[in-house]
Design a protein around this motif. Sequence first.
Motif, PDB file in Angstrom:
ATOM      1  N   SER A 142       0.650  -1.072   0.184  1.00  0.00           N
ATOM      2  CA  SER A 142      -0.020  -0.285  -0.113  1.00  0.00           C
ATOM      3  C   SER A 142       0.702   1.410  -0.095  1.00  0.00           C
ATOM      4  CB  SER A 142      -0.747  -0.181   1.482  1.00  0.00           C
ATOM      5  OG  SER A 142      -1.893  -0.648   0.797  1.00  0.00           O
ATOM      6  N   VAL A 143       1.741   1.203   0.896  1.00  0.00           N
ATOM      7  CA  VAL A 143       2.782   2.570   0.845  1.00  0.00           C
ATOM      8  C   VAL A 143       3.754   2.577  -0.567  1.00  0.00           C
ATOM      9  CG1 VAL A 143       5.057   3.707   1.526  1.00  0.00           C
ATOM     10  CG2 VAL A 143       3.507   2.122   3.562  1.00  0.00           C
TER      11      VAL A 143
ATOM     12  N   LEU B 267       9.789   0.953   4.031  1.00  0.00           N
ATOM     13  CA  LEU B 267       8.101   1.264   4.280  1.00  0.00           C
ATOM     14  C   LEU B 267       8.938   2.394   3.874  1.00  0.00           C
ATOM     15  CD1 LEU B 267       5.931   0.616   6.729  1.00  0.00           C
ATOM     16  CD2 LEU B 267       6.889  -0.759   4.759  1.00  0.00           C
ATOM     17  N   CYS B 268      10.246   3.500   4.228  1.00  0.00           N
ATOM     18  CA  CYS B 268      10.679   4.833   3.203  1.00  0.00           C
ATOM     19  C   CYS B 268      11.276   4.649   2.002  1.00  0.00           C
ATOM     20  CB  CYS B 268      11.019   5.439   4.422  1.00  0.00           C
ATOM     21  SG  CYS B 268      10.635   5.910   5.401  1.00  0.00           S
TER      22      CYS B 268
ATOM     23  N   ALA C 161      -3.200   0.621  -3.710  1.00  0.00           N
ATOM     24  CA  ALA C 161      -3.135   0.925  -2.113  1.00  0.00           C
ATOM     25  C   ALA C 161      -3.947  -0.214  -1.662  1.00  0.00           C
ATOM     26  CB  ALA C 161      -2.759   2.061  -1.505  1.00  0.00           C
TER      27      ALA C 161
ATOM     28  N   PHE D 141       8.640   3.490  -0.789  1.00  0.00           N
ATOM     29  CA  PHE D 141       8.081   4.582  -0.810  1.00  0.00           C
ATOM     30  C   PHE D 141       8.435   5.403  -1.967  1.00  0.00           C
ATOM     31  CE2 PHE D 141       6.908   9.402  -0.580  1.00  0.00           C
ATOM     32  CZ  PHE D 141       5.794   9.230  -0.963  1.00  0.00           C
TER      33      PHE D 141
END
Length: 436
Positions: free
Chosen positions: A66-67, A119-120, A388, A123
């Motif tokens: 989703s991220v 996650l970062c 997402a 992204f």
Amino acid sequence: MPAPLTTAAVSAAPQTSPGASPRAVLSLLTSLFFTWGFITVINNTLLPHLRSVFDLNYTQTTLIESVWFIAYFFASIPSARLIERIGYQKSMVFGLGMMAVGALLMIPAARLPSYGVTLCALFVIACGITLLQVSANPYVAVLGSPETASSRLNLVQAFNSLGATLAPLFGAYLILGRSASGTAEAGHVLTQAEKLADAQAVQLPYLIVAGVLVILALVISRFPMPKMHHGATSRVSDTEREKLSLWKHRNLVFGIPAIFIYLIAEIGVANLFINFTGQPEIGGLSHEQGAHYLFLLWGGMLVGRFVGAWAMNKTTAERVLAFCAIGAFVVMMIAALGTGSVAMWALISVGLFHSVMFPTIFTLGIKGLGPMTEEGAGLLIMAIAGGALVVVQGWLADTVGLQLSFLLTAACELYVLFYALWGSKATNAFPEAKVG
């Protein structure tokens, strides 16, 4: 190119300045489509790996994806504005550089190891891919006859599928095949030492990916790509431009949710596929074995796009899209309600039917937008954020069971069918002309 009838009745296609031939440009752009397809599908082998390393449930696992797709929502409009400012070619180079930075961030994420840093990093990679999507998809769509735009985009998207097809093998060998979580039998609980070793297994794959991205960025930066600009835009005065509205084009209005909903279906299948094949009542496979069957799912996407590109030279894109939507609905119902190898192969076969959906919906969505083509393309790419909502399927899997959660996918196919039969019919379309 025929002259416009009035200053407002303008061509939908951009003009080109001198550069390499359209065939040479398309050949180069296939590398971009291959690259982001490859990197996106690495996630499908990464997710079950991270699920074991961080002890995640299905909701938390799908939140990772989703991220990734939330990046499309936030980065699409800034990407469109960046393209207007620096042009298509520099934007593609910038996007590749951003992806390389994100890939390198996966190395400290693995060393810590850190769920948040992971996650970062993902992204940042996804923001780079968004920029490539906003620039490369409309560039391909207008680089030739409007009548064959869907066929042309399906053809280059086939190389996106080639990258997606090879990625599970890469991930199975360098991530799952080199980790305890990937080779263990179902139900095995990892020790803390195994979790740490497994987390660090992603360093080499992402270091390789970063290197390839830097090389590709250098190649594209030096390639004589023709500069494209909408001559239509320059021929419309500010007053006339204010009278134009994207929302008067039915094919775009219904195309945005079509992309959004289709992505829920595609990403839900891909992300939960390995876990699905590991279910005792389905296949009882290890994660590494499941990754090899995932290769067949994406291989179906590859074959389907080549077949779709051929079929769209024989019949309309709308008819091909409708046929694929019906086929996808049927096999997803079998996957959701069947058992054993029948259910597993039904899920694998959906790749054949999903293959043409994104490029076909995209080209139908921007058809006839004229001077608003770039804005419409940005909105369609933003709709990729629908991926997402795979977290909704993750929640369903935790609530009603993994297999029944695929009923959500079946419902998504019905909207695509609606779009093919009615929603894709263009209204208030500008005249179209051949370019290149």
